[in-house]
Design a protein around this motif. Sequence first.
Motif, PDB file in Angstrom:
ATOM      1  N   MET A   1       0.842  -1.192   0.000  1.00 28.28           N
ATOM      2  CA  MET A   1       0.000   0.000   0.000  1.00 28.28           C
ATOM      3  C   MET A   1       0.885   1.252   0.000  1.00 28.28           C
ATOM      4  SD  MET A   1      -3.027   1.099   2.635  1.00 28.28           S
ATOM      5  CE  MET A   1      -4.024  -0.287   2.078  1.00 28.28           C
ATOM      6  N   ARG A   2       0.553   2.203  -0.821  1.00 26.54           N
ATOM      7  CA  ARG A   2       1.358   3.399  -0.992  1.00 26.54           C
ATOM      8  C   ARG A   2       0.543   4.624  -0.570  1.00 26.54           C
ATOM      9  NH1 ARG A   2       1.963   6.831  -5.552  1.00 26.54           N
ATOM     10  NH2 ARG A   2       3.915   8.017  -5.537  1.00 26.54           N
ATOM     11  N   TYR A   3       1.145   5.461   0.274  1.00 24.12           N
ATOM     12  CA  TYR A   3       0.477   6.666   0.747  1.00 24.12           C
ATOM     13  C   TYR A   3       1.230   7.906   0.267  1.00 24.12           C
ATOM     14  CZ  TYR A   3      -2.300   3.781   3.898  1.00 24.12           C
ATOM     15  OH  TYR A   3      -3.164   2.858   4.417  1.00 24.12           O
ATOM     16  N   GLU A   4       0.470   8.965   0.028  1.00 21.52           N
ATOM     17  CA  GLU A   4       1.057  10.236  -0.372  1.00 21.52           C
ATOM     18  C   GLU A   4       0.584  11.324   0.596  1.00 21.52           C
ATOM     19  OE1 GLU A   4      -0.298  10.773  -4.325  1.00 21.52           O
ATOM     20  OE2 GLU A   4       0.989   9.223  -5.190  1.00 21.52           O
ATOM     21  N   PHE A   5       1.497  12.231   0.944  1.00 18.99           N
ATOM     22  CA  PHE A   5       1.192  13.304   1.878  1.00 18.99           C
ATOM     23  C   PHE A   5       1.327  14.655   1.180  1.00 18.99           C
ATOM     24  CE2 PHE A   5       2.235   9.741   4.456  1.00 18.99           C
ATOM     25  CZ  PHE A   5       1.553   9.887   5.641  1.00 18.99           C
ATOM     26  N   TYR A   6       0.344  15.531   1.428  1.00 21.71           N
ATOM     27  CA  TYR A   6       0.360  16.868   0.857  1.00 21.71           C
ATOM     28  C   TYR A   6       0.151  17.890   1.986  1.00 21.71           C
ATOM     29  CZ  TYR A   6      -0.518  14.247  -3.439  1.00 21.71           C
ATOM     30  OH  TYR A   6      -0.443  13.346  -4.465  1.00 21.71           O
ATOM     31  N   GLN A  51       3.581  18.054  -2.450  1.00 18.62           N
ATOM     32  CA  GLN A  51       3.739  16.738  -1.840  1.00 18.62           C
ATOM     33  C   GLN A  51       4.992  16.710  -0.964  1.00 18.62           C
ATOM     34  OE1 GLN A  51       3.604  13.540  -4.655  1.00 18.62           O
ATOM     35  NE2 GLN A  51       4.147  11.962  -3.165  1.00 18.62           N
ATOM     36  N   VAL A  52       4.932  16.003   0.183  1.00 18.79           N
ATOM     37  CA  VAL A  52       6.062  15.904   1.102  1.00 18.79           C
ATOM     38  C   VAL A  52       6.352  14.430   1.367  1.00 18.79           C
ATOM     39  CG1 VAL A  52       5.646  18.116   2.218  1.00 18.79           C
ATOM     40  CG2 VAL A  52       4.510  16.078   3.083  1.00 18.79           C
ATOM     41  N   GLY A  53       7.615  14.160   1.732  1.00 18.76           N
ATOM     42  CA  GLY A  53       8.010  12.783   1.978  1.00 18.76           C
ATOM     43  C   GLY A  53       8.624  12.553   3.342  1.00 18.76           C
ATOM     44  N   SER A  54       8.778  13.616   4.145  1.00 20.83           N
ATOM     45  CA  SER A  54       9.381  13.465   5.463  1.00 20.83           C
ATOM     46  C   SER A  54       8.979  14.643   6.338  1.00 20.83           C
ATOM     47  CB  SER A  54      10.903  13.400   5.362  1.00 20.83           C
ATOM     48  OG  SER A  54      11.424  14.644   4.904  1.00 20.83           O
ATOM     49  N   HIS A  84      -4.198  35.098  11.089  1.00 15.75           N
ATOM     50  CA  HIS A  84      -4.360  33.716  11.529  1.00 15.75           C
ATOM     51  C   HIS A  84      -3.916  32.820  10.378  1.00 15.75           C
ATOM     52  CE1 HIS A  84      -6.677  35.019  15.013  1.00 15.75           C
ATOM     53  NE2 HIS A  84      -7.344  35.829  14.195  1.00 15.75           N
ATOM     54  N   SER A  85      -3.054  31.861  10.654  1.00 15.38           N
ATOM     55  CA  SER A  85      -2.606  30.956   9.596  1.00 15.38           C
ATOM     56  C   SER A  85      -3.093  29.546   9.904  1.00 15.38           C
ATOM     57  CB  SER A  85      -1.081  30.955   9.466  1.00 15.38           C
ATOM     58  OG  SER A  85      -0.487  30.382  10.606  1.00 15.38           O
ATOM     59  N   PHE A  86      -3.332  28.765   8.852  1.00 18.06           N
ATOM     60  CA  PHE A  86      -3.821  27.399   8.986  1.00 18.06           C
ATOM     61  C   PHE A  86      -2.986  26.504   8.087  1.00 18.06           C
ATOM     62  CE2 PHE A  86      -7.192  30.430   9.507  1.00 18.06           C
ATOM     63  CZ  PHE A  86      -7.878  30.011  10.627  1.00 18.06           C
ATOM     64  N   ASP A  87      -2.540  25.371   8.640  1.00 12.56           N
ATOM     65  CA  ASP A  87      -1.846  24.403   7.797  1.00 12.56           C
ATOM     66  C   ASP A  87      -2.686  23.138   7.730  1.00 12.56           C
ATOM     67  OD1 ASP A  87      -0.448  24.590  10.623  1.00 12.56           O
ATOM     68  OD2 ASP A  87      -0.514  22.474  10.064  1.00 12.56           O
ATOM     69  N   SER A  88      -2.790  22.576   6.559  1.00 13.54           N
ATOM     70  CA  SER A  88      -3.631  21.411   6.320  1.00 13.54           C
ATOM     71  C   SER A  88      -2.783  20.282   5.784  1.00 13.54           C
ATOM     72  CB  SER A  88      -4.738  21.759   5.312  1.00 13.54           C
ATOM     73  OG  SER A  88      -5.474  20.621   4.967  1.00 13.54           O
ATOM     74  N   HIS A  89      -2.902  19.104   6.395  1.00 13.11           N
ATOM     75  CA  HIS A  89      -2.149  17.930   5.976  1.00 13.11           C
ATOM     76  C   HIS A  89      -3.107  16.939   5.313  1.00 13.11           C
ATOM     77  CE1 HIS A  89       1.040  19.522   8.533  1.00 13.11           C
ATOM     78  NE2 HIS A  89       0.101  19.710   9.431  1.00 13.11           N
ATOM     79  N   ILE A  90      -2.853  16.619   4.079  1.00 13.91           N
ATOM     80  CA  ILE A  90      -3.761  15.787   3.297  1.00 13.91           C
ATOM     81  C   ILE A  90      -3.064  14.496   2.924  1.00 13.91           C
ATOM     82  CG2 ILE A  90      -5.194  15.682   1.233  1.00 13.91           C
ATOM     83  CD1 ILE A  90      -5.073  18.760   1.216  1.00 13.91           C
ATOM     84  N   ILE A  91      -3.713  13.386   3.195  1.00 18.15           N
ATOM     85  CA  ILE A  91      -3.157  12.080   2.852  1.00 18.15           C
ATOM     86  C   ILE A  91      -3.884  11.554   1.624  1.00 18.15           C
ATOM     87  CG2 ILE A  91      -2.736   9.735   3.655  1.00 18.15           C
ATOM     88  CD1 ILE A  91      -2.806  10.763   6.472  1.00 18.15           C
TER      89      ILE A  91
END
Length: 327
Positions: A1-6, A51-54, A84-91
């Motif tokens: 299974m392969r996951y990607e993070f954004y 996209q991020v890997g680490s 106000h800042s917001f960071d969103s992590h998407i898988i």
Amino acid sequence: MRYEFYVSMLEVYNEKIRDLLVDSPDQLSKRLDIKQVSDGTQDVLGILEPQVGSIDDVWKILTNGGRNRSVGSTNANELSSRSHSFDSHIIGNNGIKLAGFHVDTMHLARLFDSSRTTDGGYSLEALTSDPKIMSQGNSDDDVELISGKMSMKSIFGKKKLKKDGTEGKIITLPPVDVLQREERRSWIRYSALDAVNTLKLFNCLKEKLMRVRWFLKGSIQGTMYDFYEKCWRPFGVLLVKMESEGTLVDKVHLSKIEKLAVGDKQIVADKFRWWASKYCEDAKYMNVGSNTQIRQLLFDDTSRSLQISSTLELKLMKCGSSGLNAC
């Protein structure tokens, strides 16, 4: 299974939304809007999601985005944030971006063990630290346990200094916004560990519930996980949708009906005390909102009452032999 993070990062300043991850000043000044997308959820269209890997990739992106935030001078801080800042992590899995509601580990845990309300609780920290919950397979022997969720105080807590400058015993926790700025890398690792623990907790609870049969009117309908999927998960989806989209409320009517509800609650509580006082005179002084007092009154829970220190609850304990435990 392969996951990607954004990861995406935006700013809300003077009622304007800006993408903090763009490169050029022209793009940075572009105003973005919140739109309702096809699946009914709210989204900021056109925002960058690299996209991020680490963890180092995440840290680099958030650091670069932080440089684009709107700042200004105040009496307290020369470079105070003005927004106000917001960071969103998407898988994403295999290129498909995930959205919506999948599962609620607290409800799964309630199905597995409904007695934890007074014995451990249903917090992520309590559940992931319990060997009975996190054991794998059919045997509780020789199991591999993960490191349970660590509390913020155990990671970020600092001993309060005494007047003489030495450390005291009291542990204090800085405000979250301070932790996010000054302990950024540790904060990201703390959040990532929460995600890992939640996923492993879900897998353990799902495995256990799939080994428990679901009976309805004497016949097997499937497993308790099937019961969750059919009956409880749709309720969770509804709650998430209500939280994301909000609900229309008639504030005037709500204010009126609230006063009626408070009055009705008092009437019912007085009636309950009157009924209970027929069996135990001191029950007319009881706190009907106390689970401990209700349990003592109805079931004479002497095993727990030894730990009760309040005068009222001790008085109620003495009434246990007068017939209350038979009602």
